[in-house]
Design a protein around this motif. Structure first.
Motif, PDB file in Angstrom:
ATOM      1  N   VAL A  27      58.623  43.972  46.170  1.00  0.00           N
ATOM      2  CA  VAL A  27      57.647  44.052  45.080  1.00  0.00           C
ATOM      3  C   VAL A  27      57.410  42.654  44.533  1.00  0.00           C
ATOM      4  O   VAL A  27      58.258  42.098  43.845  1.00  0.00           O
ATOM      5  N   ASN A  28      56.255  42.107  44.841  1.00  0.00           N
ATOM      6  CA  ASN A  28      55.860  40.792  44.339  1.00  0.00           C
ATOM      7  C   ASN A  28      55.452  40.938  42.877  1.00  0.00           C
ATOM      8  O   ASN A  28      54.639  41.788  42.523  1.00  0.00           O
ATOM      9  N   PHE A  29      56.018  40.115  42.011  1.00  0.00           N
ATOM     10  CA  PHE A  29      55.768  40.213  40.579  1.00  0.00           C
ATOM     11  C   PHE A  29      54.309  39.933  40.246  1.00  0.00           C
ATOM     12  O   PHE A  29      53.713  40.613  39.417  1.00  0.00           O
ATOM     13  N   GLU A  30      53.718  38.961  40.894  1.00  0.00           N
ATOM     14  CA  GLU A  30      52.311  38.622  40.651  1.00  0.00           C
ATOM     15  C   GLU A  30      51.400  39.787  41.040  1.00  0.00           C
ATOM     16  O   GLU A  30      50.488  40.157  40.299  1.00  0.00           O
ATOM     17  N   ALA A  31      51.655  40.392  42.191  1.00  0.00           N
ATOM     18  CA  ALA A  31      50.851  41.529  42.641  1.00  0.00           C
ATOM     19  C   ALA A  31      51.043  42.724  41.715  1.00  0.00           C
ATOM     20  O   ALA A  31      50.093  43.471  41.442  1.00  0.00           O
ATOM     21  N   LEU A  32      52.253  42.912  41.221  1.00  0.00           N
ATOM     22  CA  LEU A  32      52.523  44.014  40.295  1.00  0.00           C
ATOM     23  C   LEU A  32      51.736  43.836  39.001  1.00  0.00           C
ATOM     24  O   LEU A  32      51.146  44.799  38.495  1.00  0.00           O
ATOM     25  N   ILE A  34      48.915  42.167  38.562  1.00  0.00           N
ATOM     26  CA  ILE A  34      47.493  42.370  38.849  1.00  0.00           C
ATOM     27  C   ILE A  34      47.186  43.850  39.032  1.00  0.00           C
ATOM     28  O   ILE A  34      46.201  44.375  38.489  1.00  0.00           O
ATOM     29  N   ALA A  35      48.028  44.557  39.785  1.00  0.00           N
ATOM     30  CA  ALA A  35      47.794  45.985  40.036  1.00  0.00           C
ATOM     31  C   ALA A  35      47.860  46.794  38.745  1.00  0.00           C
ATOM     32  O   ALA A  35      47.018  47.673  38.501  1.00  0.00           O
ATOM     33  N   MET A  36      48.830  46.510  37.889  1.00  0.00           N
ATOM     34  CA  MET A  36      48.943  47.239  36.629  1.00  0.00           C
ATOM     35  C   MET A  36      47.751  46.934  35.712  1.00  0.00           C
ATOM     36  O   MET A  36      47.273  47.830  35.013  1.00  0.00           O
ATOM     37  N   SER A  37      47.244  45.703  35.738  1.00  0.00           N
ATOM     38  CA  SER A  37      46.067  45.360  34.935  1.00  0.00           C
ATOM     39  C   SER A  37      44.835  46.120  35.410  1.00  0.00           C
ATOM     40  O   SER A  37      44.049  46.623  34.604  1.00  0.00           O
ATOM     41  N   VAL A  39      44.767  49.018  37.109  1.00  0.00           N
ATOM     42  CA  VAL A  39      44.931  50.441  36.801  1.00  0.00           C
ATOM     43  C   VAL A  39      44.700  50.694  35.309  1.00  0.00           C
ATOM     44  O   VAL A  39      44.022  51.656  34.933  1.00  0.00           O
ATOM     45  N   GLY A  40      45.242  49.831  34.453  1.00  0.00           N
ATOM     46  CA  GLY A  40      45.024  49.979  33.014  1.00  0.00           C
ATOM     47  C   GLY A  40      43.557  49.841  32.643  1.00  0.00           C
ATOM     48  O   GLY A  40      43.044  50.602  31.813  1.00  0.00           O
ATOM     49  N   GLY A  41      42.871  48.894  33.258  1.00  0.00           N
ATOM     50  CA  GLY A  41      41.443  48.722  32.990  1.00  0.00           C
ATOM     51  C   GLY A  41      40.622  49.924  33.420  1.00  0.00           C
ATOM     52  O   GLY A  41      39.714  50.359  32.711  1.00  0.00           O
ATOM     53  N   ILE A  42      40.952  50.468  34.577  1.00  0.00           N
ATOM     54  CA  ILE A  42      40.236  51.656  35.067  1.00  0.00           C
ATOM     55  C   ILE A  42      40.477  52.842  34.135  1.00  0.00           C
ATOM     56  O   ILE A  42      39.545  53.599  33.827  1.00  0.00           O
ATOM     57  N   LEU A  43      41.710  53.017  33.672  1.00  0.00           N
ATOM     58  CA  LEU A  43      42.001  54.111  32.740  1.00  0.00           C
ATOM     59  C   LEU A  43      41.236  53.949  31.429  1.00  0.00           C
ATOM     60  O   LEU A  43      40.653  54.920  30.924  1.00  0.00           O
ATOM     61  N   LEU A  44      41.235  52.748  30.874  1.00  0.00           N
ATOM     62  CA  LEU A  44      40.499  52.518  29.634  1.00  0.00           C
ATOM     63  C   LEU A  44      39.002  52.739  29.812  1.00  0.00           C
ATOM     64  O   LEU A  44      38.343  53.336  28.958  1.00  0.00           O
ATOM     65  N   LEU A  45      38.462  52.289  30.931  1.00  0.00           N
ATOM     66  CA  LEU A  45      37.046  52.494  31.208  1.00  0.00           C
ATOM     67  C   LEU A  45      36.721  53.984  31.347  1.00  0.00           C
ATOM     68  O   LEU A  45      35.720  54.461  30.813  1.00  0.00           O
TER      69      LEU A  45
END
Length: 106
Positions: A27-32, A34-37, A39-45
């Motif tokens: 699990v790359n921390f940078e990729a994690l 970005i992925a969480m951002s 997913v969070g943006g899609i949920l908020l939208l």
């Protein structure tokens, strides 16, 4: 090397963000991050779009109700109610005549 547990992001002096891992080695921390951002943006939208659609639907329903009352959309309902009351009065009168009761003064 053990992960510094007290900090969420490892200090840059320890290792750069691209080579940092979280939890397990793959699990790359940078990729994690970005992925969480994303997913969070899609949920908020999605939540925002749902709220806007619901508000728009309620607003249009209110306008339809107001137009119906303004244009006399409730008149047929009132006419039916009046007819039902008249029928009930006539039935009550027939029953009073049948049993010889005098009509009460109102």
């Amino acid at each position: 090397m053990d992960y510094p547990v007290r900090k969420i992001l490892p200090p840059s002096a320890l290792c750069p963000l691209k080579s940092a891992r979280w939890g397990v080695c793959w699990v790359n921390f940078e990729a994690l991050i970005i992925a969480m951002s994303v997913v969070g943006g899609i949920l908020l939208l999605g939540i925002t779009v749902c709220c806007c659609c619901c508000c728009r639907k309620r607003k249009s329903q209110r306008q339809v109700d107001q137009e119906a009352t303004a244009s006399g959309g409730l008149v047929p309902h009132r006419i039916l109610s009046f007819c039902r009351r008249a029928e009930m009065k006539s039935r009550h009168e027939e029953i009073r005549k049948k049993y010889g009761e005098a009509r009460p003064s109102s």
